[in-house]
Motif scaffolding. Structure first.
Motif: not given
Lengths: 311, 266
Positions: A63, A66-68
């Protein structure tokens, strides 16, 4: 615990040329430290498995890549860029574990819709074909099996022709056939030079599909190397041979021998350096019928992830 | 497994960021197609207001509306057009709840789509559904034989439709607030309540004075009052406009706040 780096120059190289560089990545949820000061670099073209039991911090790490989610401390760069920049350029794509699809769209509509967001996206038919779902393009997503939905996520990830593909537990909940089909599609695709990172708790998958395994336990990297290196690290190999006159003392002196068991005129030797043992047996004794068996990855996995005992 | 041969070739791939934050008409068209495929939404937002119209306007067709020279049924029709637009726009905006529940919003965060473009697409598709609702009520009204000057049809219809933007933002707000696919189960009763206070089911004048006073502060009052003005010719109600703008801003800010919370957490 300092992590064990077996395959060396990768880590020290500059991060500019890395597909992924993680530095001091840290993330907590309440009192639980999910990711602890993680350092890692992945070179372009590598196929890397994040292997670890459930709750080891794999998904939290994915996460953040992915920059989530935002790290509490540390930094992620993808080809030298911040994650959201890499995503907006279509340079990185991901296949997430579950969800992420609208049940009321058809398979093809989902692909067509997502394709509108990427300038220069690959044609819908091409990605459907490569994901092996061209034949079910008109099916509603809600009517697709778990495996078909996962291949649809894979098709979506192929649209921007990403340089880096991230798969988070991609085969969870699939049956054996679904898993095999899914990995066949991934394996075919890997020939394009794409960098692939996948998180999994299936040992066979890491063993079969990755050329590098990063073993994660409790938010830390406990081992990093090829499947063979990881296996060796945990428990070495077993050498079995038939020997008439065994010099136990000389054998014990061979580097890397852990234990010797005599069974009739056979002998079983556990060793971290099976090559040295074999060389000794074949050159200094009358050993015959020599066999070297590798411990499977599962032994390594259990040894490295279950207790704090091993380093 | 594979050699590290081709990454250099890969670097030749042209990488561009989409224009307009990813907003495009193919996306919008697919969103609208999704809405039109959803039978439950269509029944709730199109069929129901039309049914109400038949139920309440048909018996009153010959009843005059004060001394305006029009039928009381025209008044009822405009009210239900506003109600339909309100239901449609709210459920259109509320679709974000479904998309969040199914993880689609998260999936979209792995694409170059900018949040503002996504919200624009949601608003436009909600407004499209609102337009269908208004047209459906008016068409059935015309078939029933309701007559109004053409300017009244157009002005009232436009107000009902444009005013429903307030409810599209309400839908977005609730959609981001409620982590559930059944967001309309909350919104349905709420909208019925607001419609009652907005004077859409019965003229406010039949309610006790206290309720009439309260009603002027509720979100459906403003749109309803302005939409009826061309028919009644009773002068522009500035308070109604203040009501519409205030609620538009309130729902807009709440939706923006919820949206930010959502993108931070997921």
């Amino acid at each position: 615990m300092a992590h064990t780096t077996l395959s060396d120059p990768r880590v020290d190289a500059g991060t500019k040329n890395d597909a992924v560089a993680l530095r001091g990545l840290t993330k907590s949820f309440g009192k639980v430290q999910a990711v602890k000061n993680l350092d890692l670099s992945v070179k372009p073209g590598e196929v890397v498995a994040f292997l670890g039991p459930n709750g080891a911090g794999k998904t939290s790490t994915v996460d953040m890549i992915l920059g989530l989610s935002k790290p509490d401390a540390g930094e992620v760069t993808i080809y030298g860029m911040a994650p959201h920049v890499a995503i907006s350029r279509g340079q990185v794509a991901a296949v997430m574990q579950t969800g992420g699809l609208l049940r009321d769209l058809t398979v093809r509509e989902t692909v067509v819709l997502t394709a509108t967001l990427f300038p220069g996206a690959r044609p819908a038919d091409e990605v459907l074909e490569r994901a092996g779902i061209l034949n079910i393009g008109d099916r509603r997503v809600g009517k697709c099996s778990g495996g078909q939905q996962q291949r649809l996520r894979f098709a979506l990830a192929l649209l921007p022709d990403p340089d880096l593909l991230i798969l988070d537990e991609p085969t969870t909940g699939m049956d054996v056939e679904g898993r095999r089909d899914f990995w066949n599609a991934i394996r075919k695709d890997a020939a394009t030079g794409r960098t692939v990172i996948f998180a999994t708790h299936y040992l066979e998958e890491a063993d079969a599909y990755a050329d590098r395994i990063v073993l994660i336990r409790e938010g830390e990297i406990v081992a990093d190397g090829t499947a063979a290196e990881i296996k060796n690290l945990a428990s070495g190999r077993t050498v079995r041979a038939t020997v008439t006159h065994l010099d136990r003392e000389a054998l014990t002196a061979v580097p890397g021998v852990d234990s010797i068991e005599e069974r009739g005129d056979g002998v079983l030797i556990h060793a971290s350096d099976s090559d040295a043992v074999a060389r000794y047996l074949l050159t200094a004794t009358d050993a015959r019928d020599l066999e070297i068996t590798s411990h499977n990855l599962e032994d390594a996995f259990l040894a490295l992830t279950s207790s704090k005992g091993i380093s | 497994m594979t050699s590290v041969a081709s990454p250099t070739d890969r670097s030749r791939i042209q990488r561009r960021i989409p224009p307009f934050g990813g907003f495009n008409f193919t996306f919008l068209a697919l969103e609208i197609r999704r809405i039109l495929r959803n039978r439950r939404t269509l029944i709730f937002t199109i069929v129901m207001p039309v049914a109400f119209l038949l139920l309440f306007a048909l018996p009153n067709k010959d009843q005059p509306l004060g001394n305006t020279g029009y039928s009381y049924a025209a008044y009822v029709m405009i009210s239900f057009a506003v109600y339909g637009a309100m239901l449609a726009a709210t459920s259109g905006g509320g679709m974000v709840a479904v998309e969040r529940a199914q993880g689609w919003s998260r999936q979209l965060r792995l694409t170059p789509l900018r949040p503002a473009a996504y919200i624009t697409i949601k608003m436009l598709s909600a407004m499209f559904l609102g337009l269908i609702a208004v047209v459906a009520v008016f068409v059935v009204g015309a078939i029933m034989g309701i007559t109004m000057p053409w300017q009244v049809w157009i002005l009232s219809g436009l107000v009902a439709w444009v005013g429903s933007m307030v409810f599209a933002t309400l839908g977005l707000f609730v959609g981001y607030l409620v982590p559930s696919e059944n967001v309309m189960q909350i919104l349905g009763p709420l909208l019925a309540f607001l419609a009652l206070f907005g004077g859409l089911f019965v003229p406010l004048e039949v309610l006790p004075q206290v309720l009439q006073d309260i009603a002027k502060f509720t979100p459906a009052y403003g749109v309803g009052a302005i939409a009826r003005t061309p028919l009644l010719g009773n002068g522009f109600d500035w308070w109604a406009l203040v009501n519409v703008l205030a609620w538009g801003i309130i729902f807009g800010l709440l939706a923006a706040r919820m949206f930010r919370r959502d993108t931070k957490r997921v």
